[in-house]
Enzyme design. Structure first.
Site, short mmCIF file in Angstrom:
data_model
loop_
_atom_site.label_atom_id
_atom_site.label_comp_id
_atom_site.label_asym_id
_atom_site.label_seq_id
_atom_site.Cartn_x
_atom_site.Cartn_y
_atom_site.Cartn_z
CG PHE A 197 -3.62 7.01 3.02
CD1 PHE A 197 -2.25 7.19 3.17
CD2 PHE A 197 -4.31 6.35 4.03
CE1 PHE A 197 -1.58 6.73 4.31
CE2 PHE A 197 -3.67 5.89 5.17
CZ PHE A 197 -2.30 6.08 5.31
N GLY A 198 -2.60 4.82 0.69
CA GLY A 198 -2.45 3.39 0.86
C GLY A 198 -1.82 3.06 2.19
CE1 TYR A 199 -5.86 -0.26 5.53
CE2 TYR A 199 -6.53 1.66 4.25
CZ TYR A 199 -6.82 0.43 4.80
OH TYR A 199 -8.07 -0.13 4.63
N GLY A 200 -1.88 -0.44 3.19
CA GLY A 200 -1.62 -1.88 3.13
C GLY A 200 -0.77 -2.18 1.91
CB SER A 201 -1.20 -4.52 -0.93
OG SER A 201 -2.46 -4.07 -1.37
CD GLU B 128 -19.47 -6.46 -5.92
OE1 GLU B 128 -19.89 -7.15 -4.99
OE2 GLU B 128 -19.68 -6.69 -7.12
#
Length: 239
Positions: free
Chosen positions: A13-17, A104
């Site tokens: 799930f992506g909520y930014g870029s 990381e």
């Protein structure tokens, strides 16, 4: 089977870029939302949209129950946090998951959350059951890059001045606003919009041209094991 996934499926799930910069090796991109969280520009970015000497600001997700205890200038937030879910090609899951697990990530940790596809999504690309269990990177309040609530003008001033290896911080804010507005008629985020409007006003007052928003269509990127700045940002490291 659990939450619409199988051992052969891996969803991110992506909520930014990630909304406009996909991860490597995906074969399905589905707009939708998660609940129980609030999206805020409360994460410092020292390695992508800023530097260690002058960190930028990027988004993270805050558990709503925790956010409700804080004093936030933006005292309301939508019940749904909109974004995009990506399914990684089954044959590349082990490769991508291993890459994500061992890399990381500055301030972000791995979590899993149910993802609800938007109404009208082609049923042919959906798993048998929904919501979909998705992996998501979140900068929790315990990480040392978490800045917490700040005055919006201060946030915008930081974004205006910040620039990192991934580019100017304003490009990220405007790109996120544009990407969110294109997902659904109800996918806008008042927090993001307010900061964007404040930034436009600041740039106009200082006679700085407003950059064009990020491209509407997702930009595919080749998978690289090397620790490239661009690839790290794709998986929400700098969001």
């Amino acid at each position: 089977m659990s939450n619409g996934t199988t051992s052969q499926e891996f969803w991110l799930f992506g909520y930014g870029s990630l909304i406009w910069k996909p991860p490597p090796h995906f074969d399905r991109r589905i707009p939708g939302f998660v609940t129980g969280y609030v999206r805020r520009f409360w994460q410092a970015s020292q390695d992508h949209r800023g530097t260690p000497e002058a960190p930028g600001r990027v988004v993270t997700l805050i558990e709503r129950s925790y956010w409700e205890q804080l004093k936030d200038h933006h005292d309301s937030a939508p019940e749904r946090v909109w974004g995009v879910a990506y399914r990684i090609i089954p044959g590349r899951v082990a490769e991508v998951k291993d890459y994500l697990d061992i890399r990381e990530i500055n301030g972000y940790t791995i979590h899993y959350t149910p993802f609800h596809p938007a109404t009208g999504v082609d049923l042919a690309i959906l798993p048998t059951q929904t919501p979909i269990k998705t992996l998501v990177y979140i900068g929790t309040p315990e990480n040392d890059q978490f800045v917490g609530p700040e005055d919006p003008h201060q946030v915008v001033d930081v974004i205006f001045r910040s620039h990192g290896p991934s580019g100017p911080n304003p490009d990220y804010l405007f790109g996120l606003e544009e990407a969110l507005n294109e997902l659904s008629p109800e996918s806008g985020d008042g927090h993001v919009t307010d900061l964007s409007n404040r930034l436009r006003e600041m740039m106009a007052a200082r006679r700085v041209p407003t950059p064009d928003p990020s491209p509407s269509l997702p930009q595919e990127h080749h998978f690289r094991r090397a620790a490239s700045v661009d690839e790290q940002e794709e998986t929400e490291k700098a969001s």
